[in-house]
Design a protein around this motif. Structure first.
Motif, PDB file in Angstrom:
ATOM      1  N   ASP A 230      54.365 -38.982   5.238  1.00 41.43           N
ATOM      2  CA  ASP A 230      53.743 -38.685   6.519  1.00 41.43           C
ATOM      3  C   ASP A 230      54.568 -37.703   7.342  1.00 41.43           C
ATOM      4  N   ASN A 231      55.492 -36.986   6.715  1.00 48.92           N
ATOM      5  CA  ASN A 231      56.270 -36.055   7.533  1.00 48.92           C
ATOM      6  C   ASN A 231      56.504 -34.734   6.812  1.00 48.92           C
TER       7      ASN A 231
ATOM      8  N   THR B 275      59.884 -33.894   4.527  1.00 45.48           N
ATOM      9  CA  THR B 275      59.853 -34.433   3.162  1.00 45.48           C
ATOM     10  C   THR B 275      58.876 -33.657   2.297  1.00 45.48           C
TER      11      THR B 275
ATOM     12  N   SER C 215      46.799 -35.863   2.943  1.00 45.53           N
ATOM     13  CA  SER C 215      47.248 -36.263   4.268  1.00 45.53           C
ATOM     14  C   SER C 215      46.041 -36.695   5.086  1.00 45.53           C
TER      15      SER C 215
ATOM     16  N   ALA D 139      52.104 -33.197  14.193  1.00 46.45           N
ATOM     17  CA  ALA D 139      52.839 -33.841  13.110  1.00 46.45           C
ATOM     18  C   ALA D 139      52.671 -35.352  13.203  1.00 46.45           C
TER      19      ALA D 139
ATOM     20  N   SER E 268      54.026 -37.842  11.844  1.00 51.94           N
ATOM     21  CA  SER E 268      55.150 -38.762  11.776  1.00 51.94           C
ATOM     22  C   SER E 268      55.930 -38.845  13.075  1.00 51.94           C
ATOM     23  N   CYS E 269      55.647 -37.951  14.022  1.00 44.07           N
ATOM     24  CA  CYS E 269      56.445 -37.948  15.237  1.00 44.07           C
ATOM     25  C   CYS E 269      56.137 -39.142  16.144  1.00 44.07           C
TER      26      CYS E 269
ATOM     27  N   TYR F 109      64.673 -31.960  12.457  1.00 43.55           N
ATOM     28  CA  TYR F 109      63.436 -32.687  12.685  1.00 43.55           C
ATOM     29  C   TYR F 109      63.394 -33.423  14.020  1.00 43.55           C
TER      30      TYR F 109
ATOM     31  N   CYS G 255      60.467 -32.892  16.677  1.00 42.77           N
ATOM     32  CA  CYS G 255      59.629 -33.917  17.311  1.00 42.77           C
ATOM     33  C   CYS G 255      59.814 -33.944  18.824  1.00 42.77           C
TER      34      CYS G 255
END
Ligand SMILES: [Zn+2]
Length: 391
Positions: free
Chosen positions: A247-248, A251, A270, A302, A304-305, A383, A387
Motif C-alpha cells: 500500500d505504499n 515499496t 492497488s 498516497a 499509505s499516508c 517518505y 507524507c
C-alpha cells in the motif's frame, strides 16, 4: 461388415505415419505432440513436451490444446493403433498435417529416446484438481506447473487475502508471504483470510493456517518482516511470480527495481475507495512500474499516508483478478495483462483498459539488468517528508 482388424488396417492406410527417429528430430520445430492414451498410462512417462488428450476426449478437447488447424501434429499412444484412429479423426476435423507415430511410446522407449515422467497424482489430488484436469488449457501438465510454481505475495492484507486463498486452493506448490503486521479487528471487513479469533496473531501465521486448511499440498514460506532495500533481493530471488499488494509507493518502486534486475514478473494491483487498478509488469516484455509512474503521484493520493476508506469487497475483486493473472503466467495460457492497465470502478460497475508502453528513457528498464546497481534500488524521496507534505 469389416472385422475390427480390417477396419484398423483400412484407417491406417489413410493416415500418415512417422517413425520415432523422425519425431525426435521434429520435436523442437513447432510441432504439437499429443499423447492420446488413458490418464493411468501416462504415469510411466510421456514424450518430452507432449500434451495429453485421452482419445475419448479428443474431439471435445483438441481445440484447447492445438487451436490452429494448420499446426503440424504428431499423435502417439502405446503401440500405434489408437494414435492412427485418433489421427484419422483429426484429419476429419480439418487438421491438415497429422501423423501417427509408429510403434507408440513402447518403440520410442525401446530405441532409447528420453521420456518425461509426469508428477504422479495421489487419488486425493486427482479428485482435488479434477476441474483443472478437465480444462484443456490447464490439464495435467498445467496443474504440474502450478504445483511446481513459487509465488511470492507481498502483504497478507486486503488484496493478499483472496489471492493467497485461491492460489492455495489452485495448488500453487510454494507460496511465500511477506507481512510484518498482526491481525487487527479493523482488517476483518475485507481481509477474509483472517478470523476474529486470530486478532493479535501475526498475519503470516494466520494466513498459513487458512491456506493449509484449504490445501495441505501448499508449502507456505513466511517472512514476518517489511520489504526494504537491505532484504528485497534476498527475499524475492527464486520466485517465479510476485504478487504486489503493498500500500505504499516506496515499496512499489523498490520492488520494481529489484524485479526488473532479477527479471521476475509482478502482478500489481492497488485500491482506493471504490476504485481499483491492475497490471502485469513483465520485465523487458512490457513496461515496468516506473514507465507507468515515472514520479510518485501527489502525496495526498498516497493510500499509505493515513487510513483511507475502502469498500470491503473491492480488494476481493482486485485480488482475484491478480490470482487469475498469476495462474495464466504460471501455466502459460491466455493473454496476460502486460502493457495494459485495467481500471475498475465499482460504483459504476465499469472496467476500462488503457494501453501502457515501455518508456525508452525509463531510468530502470531502459538498461540491462546487470547495470542496475544495489545503490539505485528503490531510490525515492524521503517518505516521512513525502507524507508530511500531504498534510
Ligand atoms: Zn521501465
Amino acid at each position: 461388415m469389416p472385422s475390427g482388424s480390417e477396419f484398423i488396417r483400412d484407417i491406417k492406410s489413410q493416415v500418415r505415419e512417422i517413425d520415432p527417429a523422425e519425431v525426435s528430430e521434429l520435436a523442437h520445430e513447432g510441432v504439437a505432440i499429443v499423447d492420446v492414451r488413458e490418464t493411468e498410462e501416462t504415469t510411466t512417462g510421456m514424450l518430452p513436451g507432449a500434451k495429453h488428450v485421452p482419445r475419448g476426449y479428443l474431439e471435445s478437447r483438441i481445440e484447447g490444446v492445438v487451436p490452429e488447424r494448420s499446426t503440424p501434429v504428431v499423435i502417439y499412444c502405446a503401440s500405434g493403433t489408437r494414435s492412427a484412429l485418433a489421427a484419422h479423426t483429426l484429419q476429419q476435423l480439418g487438421y491438415d498435417d497429422v501423423r501417427s507415430m509408429t510403434g507408440g511410446i513402447t518403440l520410442w522407449k525401446d530405441r532409447g529416446y528420453k521420456v518425461d515422467v509426469p508428477r504422479t497424482y495421489t487419488p486425493e489430488q486427482r479428485e482435488r484438481y479434477s476441474r483443472h484436469f478437465l480444462l484443456p488449457e490447464i490439464g495435467v501438465e498445467g496443474q504440474q506447473k502450478l504445483l511446481d510454481a513459487k509465488v511470492l505475495l507481498l502483504g497478507a492484507g486486503g488484496l493478499g487475502s483472496p489471492t493467497a486463498l485461491y492460489l492455495a486452493a489452485a495448488g500453487v506448490g510454494m507460496i511465500g508471504i511477506v507481512d510484518d503486521d498482526d491481525v487487527d479487528l479493523s482488517n476483518l471487513q475485507r481481509q477474509v483470510i483472517h478470523t476474529t479469533d486470530r486478532i493479535g496473531t501475526p498475519k503470516v501465521d494466520s494466513a498459513e493456517i487458512s491456506m493449509k486448511a484449504i490445501n495441505p499440498d501448499v508449502e507456505v514460506v513466511k517472512y514476518q518482516t517489511r520489504l526494504d532495500a537491505s532484504n528485497v533481493l534476498e527475499i524475492i530471488e527464486g520466485y517465479d511470480v510476485i504478487v504486489d499488494g503493498v500500500d505504499n509507493f516506496p515499496t512499489r518502486y523498490l520492488l520494481n527495481d529489484a524485479t526488473v534486475r532479477l527479471q521476475i514478473p509482478v502482478v500489481s494491483a492497488s485500491i482506493l475507495g471504490f476504485d481499483g487498478q491492475l497490471s502485469v509488469f513483465k520485465p523487458y516484455d512490457g513496461p515496468c512500474y516506473r514507465c507507468l509512474y515515472p514520479v510518485p503521484p501527489p502525496a495526498e493520493l498516497a493510500p499509505s499516508c493515513g487510513a483511507n476508506g475502502v469498500l470491503g469487497v473491492l480488494p476481493g475483486t482486485m485480488g482475484l483478478l491478480q490470482a487469475t493473472e498469476v495462474v495464466k503466467l504460471v501455466v502459460g495460457t491466455g493473454e496476460p495483462l502486460v502493457g495494459r492497465l485495467l481500471l475498475y470502478e465499482a460504483l459504476g460497475a465499469t472496467f476500462t483498459e488503457l494501453k501502457v508502453r515501455r518508456d525508452p528513457d525509463c531510468p530502470v528498464c531502459s538498461r540491462a539488468p546487470e547495470e542496475i546497481s544495489d545503490e539505485e534500488m528503490g531510490v525515492f524521496p524521503d517518505y516521512e517528508a513525502f507524507c508530511a507534505a500531504a498534510g
